[in-house]
Design a protein around this motif. Sequence first.
Motif, mmCIF file in Angstrom:
data_model
loop_
_atom_site.group_PDB
_atom_site.id
_atom_site.type_symbol
_atom_site.label_atom_id
_atom_site.label_comp_id
_atom_site.label_asym_id
_atom_site.label_seq_id
_atom_site.Cartn_x
_atom_site.Cartn_y
_atom_site.Cartn_z
ATOM 1 N N UNK A 67 0.830 -1.258 -0.024
ATOM 2 C CA UNK A 67 -0.049 -0.090 -0.082
ATOM 3 C C UNK A 67 0.808 1.260 -0.027
ATOM 4 N N UNK A 68 2.015 0.989 -0.030
ATOM 5 C CA UNK A 68 2.897 2.326 0.099
ATOM 6 C C UNK A 68 3.692 2.655 -0.965
ATOM 7 N N UNK A 69 2.939 2.604 -2.298
ATOM 8 C CA UNK A 69 3.569 2.778 -3.372
ATOM 9 C C UNK A 69 3.932 4.125 -3.883
ATOM 10 N N UNK A 70 3.400 5.237 -2.921
ATOM 11 C CA UNK A 70 3.733 6.626 -3.136
ATOM 12 C C UNK A 70 4.926 6.888 -2.048
ATOM 13 N N UNK A 74 14.154 8.524 -3.405
ATOM 14 C CA UNK A 74 15.363 8.957 -3.055
ATOM 15 C C UNK A 74 16.466 8.829 -4.011
ATOM 16 N N UNK A 75 17.645 9.192 -3.547
ATOM 17 C CA UNK A 75 18.763 9.208 -4.674
ATOM 18 C C UNK A 75 19.381 7.703 -4.717
ATOM 19 N N UNK A 76 20.118 7.352 -5.586
ATOM 20 C CA UNK A 76 20.465 6.041 -5.502
ATOM 21 C C UNK A 76 21.523 5.697 -4.715
ATOM 22 N N UNK A 161 10.582 4.138 -9.036
ATOM 23 C CA UNK A 161 11.584 4.767 -9.877
ATOM 24 C C UNK A 161 13.065 4.674 -9.340
ATOM 25 N N UNK A 162 13.177 4.621 -7.806
ATOM 26 C CA UNK A 162 14.358 4.878 -7.163
ATOM 27 C C UNK A 162 14.859 3.624 -6.240
ATOM 28 N N UNK A 205 9.568 -5.092 -11.361
ATOM 29 C CA UNK A 205 10.311 -3.977 -12.220
ATOM 30 C C UNK A 205 10.286 -2.740 -11.271
ATOM 31 N N UNK A 206 9.991 -2.823 -10.077
ATOM 32 C CA UNK A 206 9.905 -1.882 -9.206
ATOM 33 C C UNK A 206 11.188 -1.168 -8.948
ATOM 34 N N UNK A 207 11.530 0.141 -8.468
ATOM 35 C CA UNK A 207 12.636 0.621 -8.044
ATOM 36 C C UNK A 207 13.595 1.056 -9.262
ATOM 37 N N UNK A 208 14.757 1.319 -9.409
ATOM 38 C CA UNK A 208 15.760 1.589 -10.337
ATOM 39 C C UNK A 208 16.028 0.376 -11.218
#
Length: 309
Positions: A67-70, A74-76, A161-162, A205-208
């Motif tokens: 539920x915490x998709x939002x 953060x930076x890599x 995306x991070x 495929x979540x994150x970087x």
Amino acid sequence: MKLLVPLLFLVIPFSVWAYEEIVFADDIAETESEFTGNPIVDEADAGNNEKAANEVAAAYSDIEADSSDNASEMSQEEADAELAADMGSGDSAELKTLPKLTLDMTTAFVPTASRRISAPYGIRTYRMHRGVDMGLCHGEDRTIVAAFTGVVTKVRNQGRRKGYGKYVILDHGNGLTTLYAHLASWKVNVGDTLQAGDTIGVGGNTGRSFGAHLHFEMKYHGNYIDPATIFNFEEGTFQSALITIEPQEILAVEEGFQKELSKHRYYKVRSGDCLGKIARKYGISVTRLKQLNGIKGNTIRPGQVLRCS
């Protein structure tokens, strides 16, 4: 005029098709771990958008989407630091005094049905890739399972995306910890005890990430181990029935990697270089590159030597 209209219908589709082929070729060339080679299919795949991720998760009746998709991005560098802390920090001096660890691999499981390594453990673009990436092909079983019996110590979403996206960490009670990252969803909670082979979640495929895959890491008392020295991922089995983890061997391998990395910590600027190009070459952000070299603006000059790690 009657002949001209049909000809237009013939020319236009061909032109569109030719244009799409060019775009596909460019996209594939820039993809770090594509899994079908078709960007249209990949874009609709789990983790690239919430609708697709939810559809994949729904195929597994007991798996609930996080539920915490939002979660805040953060930076890599922040993602790497947080994950290292979660997995435990190793100490080379302590490593020398640790006992050997013997693993009975006949009770272990390869964490994914995939048999394709999309990125091995080791140096990648002048930085360490601390796990093995297993590509998840379109349409195959993406269930991710526990490699060994253990307790869930961390369930985290670093962002869409991070960082490492949605990941789970297990502590196996003998100094060994394992990480399962870039998940589409999970079905476990902190404190759960899992047997080897129990479902953790669905790979995604979540994150970087540039294509659905499982990023799998192993640590012994906080010191990284190449999972490919334990598992034979291509065959879906293990390297031997009994695996002995030798602390001195871990230390020797790490020292070899660090020696190789030390050759690439500085870069001499050439004509035509820019901060973005150099940052991509060394796998760091432009912000971090500027911090390392005390650069305020965006100007660099040929002959200038930059620290890159």
